[in-house]
Design an enzyme around this catalytic site. Structure first.
Site, short mmCIF file in Angstrom:
data_model
loop_
_atom_site.label_atom_id
_atom_site.label_comp_id
_atom_site.label_asym_id
_atom_site.label_seq_id
_atom_site.Cartn_x
_atom_site.Cartn_y
_atom_site.Cartn_z
N ASP A 76 0.95 -1.15 0.05
CA ASP A 76 -0.04 0.07 0.09
C ASP A 76 0.82 1.32 0.20
O ASP A 76 1.94 1.27 0.80
CB ASP A 76 -0.88 -0.13 1.38
N GLU A 109 14.83 -14.82 1.18
CA GLU A 109 15.35 -15.80 2.30
C GLU A 109 14.36 -17.08 1.98
O GLU A 109 14.54 -18.04 2.78
CB GLU A 109 15.28 -15.17 3.85
#
Ligand code: NOJ
Length: 561
Positions: A210, A276
Site C-alpha cells: 500500500d 530468504e
C-alpha cells in the site's frame, strides 16, 4: 534471482475485498475469511491464477482496514488466524497463489506503537516511530507545513498533552486515524522485516504494498502546493496524456511526500527478505507514479516484482491513447526486465463498467454520486468495459481483476448519504463521494436475500434492487454473459500463453482501432462508435455479438492468427 519465467510475470490475480466478497459467518453483513474459503472454487472456475486479499488485520476499520492496529492478527469481524490458515491451505490445494496486503506508510492510531508514542514524552524514541513536529506560529498553533491529506483537509493533527495543553502535531497523509510512520527510524524498518517474515512463514506468495511511493518524505518536510488539476489516489497526478508524453523527462514537480529516491532502499531490503524463502514470492507496488519510466524504478531487478500500471487504468477509451500507453508501458517495464501489470478496476476507483462511459471529469478517489455531472449510461459503460477487458487480457504481462468486474458490476451511484463510510466523504463534508460505490457487496445468487452475499440478508452497504441479473448464478453457463466472456478470455489466454507473449502492431487500421498480434492471436478492438469491416479469420472470442463480417463499435475480437 529471476529466471524470466516466474508465475507472477503472466499471472491473472483476482482482488478480494474481504468485507464485500462473501459473508460466511453470517453475523453482521460483513464478508469474512470463512466466506472467502467457501467461495474459492468459483475463482478456480473463473480461471484466475492467484488472489490478493485486501486487509483483514486487526483494525478499528476507519478506512476499511487500511488502518491497521495489529499487522500479525486477524480482525474479529473477519475471523481468526486459524481461519486464515484454513483459507491459505485451501487456496494452495486449489492451485491458487495467495498475496496479502501490507500497509507500511501508516498504522491505525489504535496501534500499540502509536498509543505508546502518544503516552511518551516529546522527543522520545516512541514518538520517533512517527512524524511528530512542533507547530509553526507564536504558540505552535499552525501545522508544521501546508500538506493536505489525500482524503481532504489538512495532513496534520495536533495532540493534547496529559495536562490538557496543546502539544505537537503528527503527520497523516490519509485520515487523522492513520498516523504516518517515520521510515528514517531503524526500529520501524526492523518491525516490518518481522511482519514480512510472519506472513512468509505462514506461506503467503507475496504482498501488495500500500502507498509504496509514500514511505519516505523529503528532508525538512518542505511546503508544497500541488498543481491545480485534481488528484488521484495518493498520487496527485492527473491528465494522463501530457504525462505519458513527458516520458523521457524527469517529473519536475515530485511532491515531497511521494516518490522520494530513498524509498528504494526499503524495497531492496525487502527483496532480500523475500529471497530468504523458497519459491517465487512477489511484491506488488501500489505506487501512483508517473511517468511510467519513473514507475519502472520500483520494479528494478533488486526491488519489487510488479507495480500496478495506473497509467493504463487512467487511459480513456480512445484508440490513440491506448496504443500509446501500451507502447510506453512495454518500453518502460521491459527496460528493467519486469512485466507490465495491467489493471482496470480496484476498490479505490470508479468501476470501469461505469468509468469508461463518464462524460465529465472525475478525479480518482472522488467517486460518483447522485449529484455528479456526466453520469454514465449503464449499457454503454458495460459494453466498453467488456471490450476493454478483452483487450487487457490479451496483453503480455500480469493483470489484476477486481471482484465483481467479471459480473459486469457498475459503480453504485445512488447510495444514500447515511450509508456512506469512506473517510473521503466525511473529510470533504460530502464534496467528494469517495469510494463506497465500488465496494458494495457482490451478488452470488439472484433469488436469495442480499443476492447470496450472506445468510442474514444484510450487507454493510445497501445493494441495488436491480442487481439480480448480475448475480453469478444468473450468468453461469449463459453464452454471452460477462462472466462467460471472462472465463473464455482467461482460458484462451492461458492456452495461448498470451501473458508471456508480445505485442506486434498491425498496420492499416483507422485511429479508433487497436489491432495487434500476440503469438497465435490477433486482437482487434474498435474503440469508436462506427462499425468497421472485420478481417476474415476464425473468431476465438468477441466481447459482443457480431454481424457478418462487421466489427461493431466498442467491441473487441480475438481471431486465430
Ligand atoms: C491505498 C488503498 O488502496 C486505499 O484503499 C487506502 O485508503 C489508502 N491506500 C490508504 O491506506
Amino acid at each position: 534471482m529471476t529466471n524470466g519465467n516466474e508465475w507472477w510475470r503472466s499471472a491473472v490475480i483476482y482482488q478480494i475485498y474481504p468485507r464485500s466478497f462473501s459473508d460466511g459467518i453470517g453475523d453482521d453483513g460483513l464478508g469474512d475469511l470463512v466466506g472467502i474459503t467457501e467461495r474459492l472454487p468459483a475463482l478456480v472456475e473463473l480461471g484466475v491464477d492467484a488472489i490478493w486479499l485486501s486487509p483483514f488485520y486487526t483494525s478499528p476499520q476507519k478506512d476499511a482496514g487500511y488502518d491497521v492496529a495489529d499487522y500479525c492478527d486477524v480482525d474479529p469481524v473477519f475471523g481468526t488466524l486459524a481461519d486464515f490458515v484454513t483459507l491459505e491451505k485451501r487456496a494452495h490445494e486449489l492451485g491458487l497463489k495467495l498475496i496479502v496486503d501490507l500497509v507500511p506508510n501508516h498504522t491505525s492510531d489504535q496501534h500499540r506503537w502509536f498509543v505508546e508514542a502518544m503516552a511518551a514524552d516529546e522527543g522520545s524514541p516512541e514518538r520517533g516511530r512517527y512524524i511528530f513536529r512542533d507547530g509553526k506560529g507564536k504558540d505552535g498553533e499552525l501545522p508544521p507545513n501546508n500538506w493536505d491529506s489525500v482524503f481532504g483537509g489538512p495532513a496534520w493533527t495536533r495532540v493534547t498533552r496529559p495536562d490538557g495543553t496543546p502539544g505537537q502535531w503528527y503527520l497523516h497523509l490519509f485520515d487523522t486515524s492513520q498516523p504516518d510512520l517515520d521510515w528514517d527510524s531503524p526500529w520501524v524498518r526492523e518491525q516490518f522485516r518481522d511482519i514480512l517474515r510472519f506472513w512468509l512463514d505462514r506461506g503467503v506468495d507475496g504482498f501488495r504494498v500500500d502507498v509504496a511511493h509514500g514511505l519516505v518524505k523529503a528532508d525538512g518536510l518542505p511546503d508544497y502546493t500541488p498543481p491545480a488539476s485534481g488528484g488521484s489516489m495518493g498520487g496527485g497526478t492527473v491528465g494522463l496524456e501530457p504525462e505519458i508524453e513527458a516520458h523521457a523527462a524527469d517529473d519536475p514537480a515530485t511532491p515531497p511526500y511521494w516518490a522520494q529516491e530513498r524509498v528504494h532502499e526499503i524495497y531492496r531490503d525487502w527483496h532480500n527478505v523475500l529471497e530468504e524463502y523458497d519459491g517465487e514470492r512477489v511484491l506488488c507496488a501500489e505506487a501512483w507514479v508517473e511517468p511510467l519510466s519513473k514507475l519502472a524504478l520500483w520494479v528494478r531487478p533488486d526491488e519489487m516484482q510488479q507495480a500496478f500500471n495506473f497509467s493504463y487504468l487512467e487511459t480513456p477509451w480512445e484508440g490513440p491513447a491506448i496504443r500509446k500507453v501500451i507502447d510506453v508501458s512495454l518500453e518502460a517495464f521491459t527496460s528493467v526486465g519486469a512485466p507490465s501489470t495491467w489493471v482496470l478496476s480496484n476498490h479505490d476507483v470508479v468501476r470501469h463498467a461505469s468509468r469508461l462511459a463518464l462524460t465529465a471529469e472525475n478525479p480518482q478517489g472522488h467517486g460518483i454520486g447522485p449529484k455528479s455531472p456526466g453520469k454514465p449510461v449503464r449499457e454503454l459503460g458495460l459494453r466498453r468495459a467488456r471490450a476493454a477487458t478483452a483487450l487487457m487480457l490479451a496483453l503480455p504481462g500480469s493483470a489484476y481483476l477486481y471482484q465483481g468486474e467479471e459480473l459486469g458490476l457498475p459503480e453504485v451511484i445512488d447510495l444514500p448519504d447515511e450509508a456512506r463510510q469512506d473517510p473521503t466523504w466525511f473529510r470533504t463534508h460530502g464534496e467528494r463521494y469517495g469510494r463506497d460505490g465500488c465496494r458494495v457487496p457482490i451478488p452470488w445468487e439472484a433469488d436469495k436475500p442480499s443476492y447470496g452475499f450472506g445468510p442474514t440478508g444484510r450487507s454493510w452497504l445497501p445493494q441495488p434492487a436491480d442487481w439480480a441479473p448480475y448475480a453469478r448464478d444468473a450468468q453461469r453457463g449463459v453464452a454471452g454473459s460477462t462472466l462467460e466472456l471472462y472465463r473464455l478470455a482467461l482460458a484462451l489466454r492461458a492456452e495461448q500463453d498470451l501473458g508471456m507473449g508480445g505485442v506486434e502492431w498491425l498496420p492499416g487500421h483507422g485511429d479508433d482501432i487497436v489491432a495487434f498480434r500476440n503469438g497465435g492471436v490477433i486482437v482487434i478492438a474498435n474503440t469508436g462508435e462506427a462499425a468497421v469491416e472485420l478481417p476474415a479469420g476464425e473468431i476465438l472470442l468477441s466481447s459482443e455479438r457480431l454481424g457478418d463480417g462487421i466489427l461493431p463499435g466498442d467491441t473487441t475480437v480475438w481471431l486465430r492468427a
